[in-house]
Design an enzyme around this catalytic site. Sequence first.
Site, PDB file in Angstrom:
ATOM      1  N   TRP A  32       0.833  -1.202   0.000  1.00 55.09           N
ATOM      2  CA  TRP A  32       0.000   0.000   0.000  1.00 55.09           C
ATOM      3  C   TRP A  32       0.871   1.258   0.000  1.00 55.09           C
ATOM      4  CZ3 TRP A  32      -3.924   2.454  -1.411  1.00 55.09           C
ATOM      5  CH2 TRP A  32      -4.266   3.668  -0.843  1.00 55.09           C
ATOM      6  N   HIS A  33       1.897   1.291   0.831  1.00 54.13           N
ATOM      7  CA  HIS A  33       2.735   2.482   0.911  1.00 54.13           C
ATOM      8  C   HIS A  33       3.578   2.673  -0.342  1.00 54.13           C
ATOM      9  CE1 HIS A  33       2.435   4.014   5.219  1.00 54.13           C
ATOM     10  NE2 HIS A  33       1.415   3.207   4.998  1.00 54.13           N
ATOM     11  N   ASP A  34       3.929   1.599  -1.022  1.00 55.26           N
ATOM     12  CA  ASP A  34       4.665   1.752  -2.279  1.00 55.26           C
ATOM     13  C   ASP A  34       3.744   2.282  -3.373  1.00 55.26           C
ATOM     14  OD1 ASP A  34       7.173   1.538  -3.689  1.00 55.26           O
ATOM     15  OD2 ASP A  34       6.303  -0.147  -4.784  1.00 55.26           O
ATOM     16  N   ASN A  56       5.695   6.309   6.895  1.00 59.41           N
ATOM     17  CA  ASN A  56       6.338   5.001   6.892  1.00 59.41           C
ATOM     18  C   ASN A  56       7.019   4.675   8.212  1.00 59.41           C
ATOM     19  OD1 ASN A  56       5.573   4.718   4.225  1.00 59.41           O
ATOM     20  ND2 ASN A  56       7.422   5.701   3.485  1.00 59.41           N
TER      21      ASN A  56
END
Length: 139
Positions: free
Chosen positions: A13-15, A47
């Site tokens: 998700w964060h990528d 992050n």
Amino acid sequence: MRPFPLKQLRLAWHDAGKYNKNIEEWPLRGGANGSLRFEIEIKHAANATLSSQSGFSGLVNALKLLQPIKDKYSGVTYADLFQLASATAVEEAGGPKIPIKYGRVDVSEPEQCPEEGRLPGKLTVKEEISNSKQNKFGN
């Protein structure tokens, strides 16, 4: 859901979640491009290691779990590996099998990472998804 699948979901998700449809140039527009492996992006507020209450012990641990796979299969991009790990985590946790298309391109250097602030800092996954849907994803 066990912590391992949550870490892999969060990593993917964060990528991918930094995608901005209003920026045309790649890699500046972000998205699933493997940029999260660089220290400059790992240090973004969104992050940071999250509390144990949320079930996450940090994205760095998720990266460490995937690195031996990347080392063994060097032709696989980090971007594809992050998304594959997430889909596998969903399936392992009892969710549906998610079809994956491969061929994502990795950014090659830290200078290509998106700027700080594309993801809100230290929110729950539900809050992040809600905020991102309201802001950038094809709306």
